[in-house]
Design a protein around this motif. Structure first.
Motif, PDB file in Angstrom:
ATOM      1  N   ILE A   1       0.982  -1.447  -0.131  1.00 17.59           N
ATOM      2  CA  ILE A   1       0.274   0.329  -0.029  1.00 17.59           C
ATOM      3  C   ILE A   1       0.925   1.049   0.561  1.00 17.59           C
ATOM      4  N   LYS A   2       0.514   2.249  -0.635  1.00 16.35           N
ATOM      5  CA  LYS A   2       1.490   3.039  -1.134  1.00 16.35           C
ATOM      6  C   LYS A   2       1.440   4.557  -0.026  1.00 16.35           C
ATOM      7  N   PHE A   3       1.308   5.221   0.375  1.00 19.01           N
ATOM      8  CA  PHE A   3       0.964   6.154   1.724  1.00 19.01           C
ATOM      9  C   PHE A   3       2.247   7.346   1.249  1.00 19.01           C
ATOM     10  N   TYR A   4       1.165   8.360   1.297  1.00 18.90           N
ATOM     11  CA  TYR A   4       1.139   9.572   0.843  1.00 18.90           C
ATOM     12  C   TYR A   4       0.890  10.638   1.803  1.00 18.90           C
ATOM     13  N   GLN A   5       2.223  12.026   2.458  1.00 15.45           N
ATOM     14  CA  GLN A   5       1.723  12.650   3.529  1.00 15.45           C
ATOM     15  C   GLN A   5       1.756  13.769   3.014  1.00 15.45           C
ATOM     16  N   ALA A   6       1.213  14.852   3.945  1.00 15.56           N
ATOM     17  CA  ALA A   6       0.572  16.077   3.436  1.00 15.56           C
ATOM     18  C   ALA A   6       2.182  17.054   4.307  1.00 15.56           C
ATOM     19  N   SER A   7       3.226  17.539   3.813  1.00 15.10           N
ATOM     20  CA  SER A   7       3.974  17.374   4.778  1.00 15.10           C
ATOM     21  C   SER A   7       3.487  19.459   4.316  1.00 15.10           C
ATOM     22  N   SER A   8       4.654  20.225   5.174  1.00 21.59           N
ATOM     23  CA  SER A   8       4.532  21.637   5.282  1.00 21.59           C
ATOM     24  C   SER A   8       5.680  22.583   4.599  1.00 21.59           C
ATOM     25  N   SER A   9       5.635  23.432   4.075  1.00 27.83           N
ATOM     26  CA  SER A   9       6.232  24.411   4.587  1.00 27.83           C
ATOM     27  C   SER A   9       6.533  24.513   5.197  1.00 27.83           C
ATOM     28  N   GLU A  10       5.800  24.859   6.385  1.00 27.93           N
ATOM     29  CA  GLU A  10       6.277  25.464   7.095  1.00 27.93           C
ATOM     30  C   GLU A  10       7.291  24.828   8.134  1.00 27.93           C
ATOM     31  N   MET A  11       7.775  23.529   8.158  1.00 28.44           N
ATOM     32  CA  MET A  11       8.255  22.790   8.806  1.00 28.44           C
ATOM     33  C   MET A  11      10.294  23.866   8.815  1.00 28.44           C
ATOM     34  N   TYR A  12       9.881  24.582   7.510  1.00 28.42           N
ATOM     35  CA  TYR A  12      11.567  25.521   7.727  1.00 28.42           C
ATOM     36  C   TYR A  12      11.231  26.344   8.253  1.00 28.42           C
ATOM     37  N   GLY A  13       9.625  26.329   9.170  1.00 27.77           N
ATOM     38  CA  GLY A  13      10.326  27.945   9.826  1.00 27.77           C
ATOM     39  C   GLY A  13      11.114  28.725   9.316  1.00 27.77           C
ATOM     40  N   ASN A  14      11.796  29.696  10.350  1.00 25.18           N
ATOM     41  CA  ASN A  14      13.585  30.788   9.781  1.00 25.18           C
ATOM     42  C   ASN A  14      14.111  31.021   8.944  1.00 25.18           C
ATOM     43  N   ASN A  15      14.156  29.265   8.453  1.00 22.79           N
ATOM     44  CA  ASN A  15      15.018  29.329   7.677  1.00 22.79           C
ATOM     45  C   ASN A  15      15.246  30.370   7.171  1.00 22.79           C
ATOM     46  N   LYS A  16      16.438  30.934   6.868  1.00 24.06           N
ATOM     47  CA  LYS A  16      16.920  31.957   6.107  1.00 24.06           C
ATOM     48  C   LYS A  16      18.205  31.164   4.498  1.00 24.06           C
ATOM     49  N   ASN A  17      17.821  30.571   4.333  1.00 23.82           N
ATOM     50  CA  ASN A  17      18.861  30.229   3.244  1.00 23.82           C
ATOM     51  C   ASN A  17      17.618  29.236   2.087  1.00 23.82           C
ATOM     52  N   ILE A  18      16.811  30.769   1.616  1.00 21.54           N
ATOM     53  CA  ILE A  18      15.405  30.307   0.820  1.00 21.54           C
ATOM     54  C   ILE A  18      16.681  30.648  -1.431  1.00 21.54           C
ATOM     55  N   PRO A  19      15.970  29.989  -2.071  1.00 22.69           N
ATOM     56  CA  PRO A  19      15.238  29.159  -1.682  1.00 22.69           C
ATOM     57  C   PRO A  19      14.992  27.748  -1.079  1.00 22.69           C
ATOM     58  N   LEU A  20      13.729  27.487  -0.364  1.00 22.77           N
ATOM     59  CA  LEU A  20      13.940  26.023   0.150  1.00 22.77           C
ATOM     60  C   LEU A  20      13.721  24.256  -0.367  1.00 22.77           C
ATOM     61  N   ASN A  21      14.727  23.979   0.007  1.00 23.34           N
ATOM     62  CA  ASN A  21      14.705  22.145  -1.126  1.00 23.34           C
ATOM     63  C   ASN A  21      14.757  21.798  -0.164  1.00 23.34           C
ATOM     64  N   GLU A  22      14.302  19.618  -0.561  1.00 27.17           N
ATOM     65  CA  GLU A  22      14.316  18.880  -0.316  1.00 27.17           C
ATOM     66  C   GLU A  22      15.517  18.638   1.303  1.00 27.17           C
ATOM     67  N   SER A  23      16.697  19.048   0.543  1.00 25.55           N
ATOM     68  CA  SER A  23      17.779  19.196   1.745  1.00 25.55           C
ATOM     69  C   SER A  23      18.183  20.152   3.388  1.00 25.55           C
ATOM     70  N   SER A  24      16.781  21.273   2.780  1.00 26.44           N
ATOM     71  CA  SER A  24      16.882  22.536   3.585  1.00 26.44           C
ATOM     72  C   SER A  24      16.496  22.198   4.948  1.00 26.44           C
ATOM     73  N   THR A  25      17.085  22.659   6.323  1.00 26.52           N
ATOM     74  CA  THR A  25      17.761  22.232   7.382  1.00 26.52           C
ATOM     75  C   THR A  25      15.914  22.800   7.932  1.00 26.52           C
ATOM     76  N   LEU A  26      15.452  21.826   8.272  1.00 33.27           N
ATOM     77  CA  LEU A  26      13.908  21.862   8.839  1.00 33.27           C
ATOM     78  C   LEU A  26      14.484  22.845  10.663  1.00 33.27           C
ATOM     79  N   MET A  27      13.056  23.662  10.544  1.00 31.52           N
ATOM     80  CA  MET A  27      13.436  25.118  12.004  1.00 31.52           C
ATOM     81  C   MET A  27      11.896  25.531  11.803  1.00 31.52           C
ATOM     82  N   PRO A  28      10.923  24.105  12.497  1.00 34.10           N
ATOM     83  CA  PRO A  28       9.650  24.488  12.490  1.00 34.10           C
ATOM     84  C   PRO A  28       9.897  25.299  14.415  1.00 34.10           C
TER      85      PRO A  28
END
Ligand code: GDP
Length: 342
Positions: A121-148
């Motif tokens: 069974i395949k599972f999709y989870q709705a993650s969110s850009s909010e997980m990056y918080g105030n990470n200033k290294n924009i633009p944010l990609n899959e490897s950016s640090t999560l700073m909730p």
């Protein structure tokens, strides 16, 4: 054989657009809706899918493990899209426990149920850009640090990491879509875009005098939910599970957005700060204050700027949005004008 998909949060904005997409692709769709929101299938009515014979509604709270297990066992779905949750950042500060109970623990339920029942069974989870918080290294990609920076974001980080953990530990097909803000005419009215389009529709029709906002200098990368559910579906059609940022790559401030909505109703706003430091947006023609800002709409901790880099999705998923900021806002305002004129 028709594919079977379970969509949680099936009557929310994303759940409704995704359900419509899956039905158009020939799926049997099982929408899990919270019993308390069962009556509110207006979104399905708006998208014309309510009476579709391949769509079934299941009244269930995803916080009930054994009921969830029973439902998944009986449906035997090919794909599960988990879009349910407490989605409003502001409320997560006043109700952090509820936020974690709905956004984090059920994801672990799903992963455990799939692991025990059928790892195909395949599972999709709705993650969110909010997980990056105030990470200033924009633009944010899959490897950016999560700073909730909110209980909401922390709850999403838990789920995001758990999905990665199960994928790596048990070779399961589970993927995260890290979606940046996405809006539409059926966006909840608590979110700032819809709050503004609805208010200006009402101001235009003389049903409302003014509008009060919070931090109008904060910036977001706003896309259209209809485009974003295409990406959600594509994420589960890949050969290998992975995580993808879905974003437009353009950012606007809340103030820019308000100015644009106002201009669409033939209003030009002049901004100034009052003695307490709050912004006022004054209609240049009538000199009336149409937009105010107030402390009560500020969050204890706000994410000032979110801008995504979706190169991976554009290359691997061949995903490209159809709407841009202007066409999306225009559509939202037009729909609110229609609704408010009734
Ligand atoms: P979020 O990014 O998921 O929190 O989406 P929202 O649409 O709720 O908020 C986007 C940004 O707009 C945040 O930085 C808010 O602080 C800001 N904002 C400013 N005024 C308001 C308001 O009155 N309501 C909301 N919801 N957000 C506001």
């Amino acid at each position: 054989m028709r594919k079977k998909a379970i969509v949680t949060g099936g009557n929310g904005q994303d759940g409704s657009y995704l359900t419509k997409l899956l039905l158009s692709k020939g799926y049997n769709v099982y929408c899990i809706v919270r019993p308390t929101t069962r009556d509110y299938l207006n979104n399905h009515q708006y998208l014309n899918i309510k009476e579709n014979k391949n769509l079934k509604y299941i009244d269930l709270s995803i916080t009930e493990y054994f009921n969830l297990q029973e439902i998944i066992e009986s449906i035997k779905p090919d794909e599960i899209y988990n879009l349910a949750g407490q989605t409003y950042v502001y409320d997560s500060f006043t109700n952090p426990l509820h936020t974690v109970h709905t956004n984090s623990i059920p994801v672990l339920y799903f992963l455990e149920i799939i692991r025990k029942l059928d790892k195909k069974i395949k599972f999709y989870q709705a993650s969110s850009s909010e997980m990056y918080g105030n990470n200033k290294n924009i633009p944010l990609n899959e490897s950016s640090t999560l700073m909730p920076a909110s209980p909401y974001a922390v709850s999403k980080v838990f789920s995001h990491q758990m999905v990665i953990n199960y994928r790596e530990s048990y070779n399961m097909f589970c993927s995260n879509g890290i979606l940046f803000n996405h809006e539409s005419p059926i966006r909840g009215i608590n979110f700032v875009t819809r709050k503004v389009t609805k208010a200006f529709a009402r101001i235009k029709l003389n049903k409302q005098k003014d509008l009060t906002l919070g931090n109008i200098l904060s910036e977001r990368d706003w896309g259209h939910a209809e485009d974003y559910v295409q990406a959600i579906w594509k994420i589960l059609q890949q050969k290998k599970p992975s995580d993808f940022v879905i974003a437009t790559g353009k950012k606007y401030s809340v103030k820019d957005m308000v100015d644009y909505v106002a201009s669409l109703t033939d209003i030009k706003l002049k901004w100034s700060k009052n003695s307490k430091g709050y912004w006022n947006g004054v209609d240049q023609k009538t000199k009336k204050i149409l937009v105010k800002t107030s402390n009560k709409n500020f969050r204890p901790n706000d994410v000032i700027c979110l801008l995504g880099d979706s190169s991976k999705a554009r290359k691997q998923l061949k995903w490209k949005p159809k709407y841009n900021f202007r066409s999306m806002i225009k559509q939202m305002l037009q729909e609110d004008l229609k609704r408010e004129a009734k």
